[in-house]
Design an enzyme around this catalytic site. Structure first.
Site, PDB file in Angstrom:
ATOM      1  N   THR A  19       2.347 -12.085  -9.379  1.00  0.00           N
ATOM      2  CA  THR A  19       1.283 -11.413  -8.386  1.00  0.00           C
ATOM      3  C   THR A  19       0.231 -10.923  -9.085  1.00  0.00           C
ATOM      4  OG1 THR A  19       2.394  -9.271  -8.301  1.00  0.00           O
ATOM      5  CG2 THR A  19       3.375 -10.821  -6.933  1.00  0.00           C
ATOM      6  N   ASP A  49       0.736  -0.970  -0.184  1.00  0.00           N
ATOM      7  CA  ASP A  49       0.095  -0.128  -0.010  1.00  0.00           C
ATOM      8  C   ASP A  49       0.984   1.202   0.074  1.00  0.00           C
ATOM      9  OD1 ASP A  49      -1.708   2.041   0.501  1.00  0.00           O
ATOM     10  OD2 ASP A  49      -2.926   0.765   1.971  1.00  0.00           O
TER      11      ASP A  49
END
Length: 286
Positions: A260, A185
């Site tokens: 990912t 994040d």
């Protein structure tokens, strides 16, 4: 009339319960594991964690590695007085230590890609979000069932945990050889920078759990966050940046770039991925 929020929640719960029945090998679908994109690491998430790494029971995550210890044939100890608290149960021992950690593993793309390429290492995903952790658990279960003959994915596990608070509760000093921090994040606002997963304090914890020569792998599509991570790792006395030549020769880097979920999303949007690796240095002589 459309389904209510309660109906949708019940549908998700029924789906997950059906998927967890014995012998079901269907891969989970993300739409039944709805979760906010981010979680506040400073909130109380009612997490369970061991007070010390030696008290962590890994047997449920890696059942194939549980050591079958014979019953102790020695004379049993005398019975404790009734007013004395009983000692906690000793955790089941496994034959290997967890050696690779994916911090903020998301939906487990990196985990399931690394598993078959590192069959001799135990790999752990750490994720703070409850539903996302459940998704990865169900994904690993399904992949194990689908690959029973090849015995793949037995070395991969996931744990709901807040690594910003409890990383040293799970790993001993120098236990890990690789730590992955993939698309964390960015916390764009300056007042949120304290929530970034890379900082002066947290880098000391990564240095603690990594053995000398161990590598921290970082990747992001946010240039500002990439510069932040490079700046903080290069400023830390326990780390040095890995050269670009060595970085590109590491097979884990290509897996990290392509496997990912966030990496695939960046690829679809023609974005740029910024990679940096950092090596854990030997501690200086006292």
């Amino acid at each position: 009339m459309g389904a209510t929020k309660k109906d949708r929640r019940q549908k998700r719960e029924d789906y997950r319960a059906a998927l967890r029945q014995e012998g079901v090998s269907e891969l989970p679908r993300k739409k039944f594991y709805r979760q906010r994109a981010h979680a506040n690491p400073f909130s109380d998430h009612q997490l369970i964690y061991p007070p010390h790494p030696d008290q962590m029971d890994w047997s449920s995550l890696y059942p194939d590695y549980v050591v079958d210890e014979a019953q102790d044939q020695q004379t049993p100890a005398p019975e404790a007085p009734p007013d004395q608290l009983s000692a906690p149960l000793k955790p089941k021992r496994i034959s290997k230590d967890v050696e690779v950690a994916d911090i903020g593993c998301g939906f487990g793309g990196l985990l399931v890609a690394l598993g078959p390429t590192m069959p001799d290492k135990l790999i752990l995903g750490l994720e703070i979000r409850y539903s996302v952790t459940q998704y990865v658990e169900d994904r690993i279960k399904a992949l194990r069932l689908q690959n029973q003959e090849a015995k793949l994915y037995r070395n991969v596990g996931v744990l709901r945990a807040n690594t910003m608070k409890f990383l040293p509760n799970f790993f001993r000093k120098g236990q890990l050889s690789k730590v992955f921090i993939c698309f964390p994040d960015p916390h764009f606002k300056a007042r949120k920078h304290k929530q970034r997963i890379v900082s002066t304090t947290l880098n000391s914890e990564y240095a603690y759990v990594l053995r000398p020569g161990g590598i921290v792998y970082t990747i992001t599509d946010v240039p500002d966050l990439h510069e932040w991570m490079v700046q903080h790792f290069e400023a830390h006395p326990s780390f040095e940046r890995v050269s670009e030549e060595e970085q590109e020769a590491d097979p884990c880097v290509e897996i990290m770039r392509t496997e990912t979920e966030e990496g695939k999303k960046v690829e679809r949007h023609k974005g740029q991925k910024h990679v940096a690796l950092f090596r854990r240095l030997e501690d200086p002589a006292w």
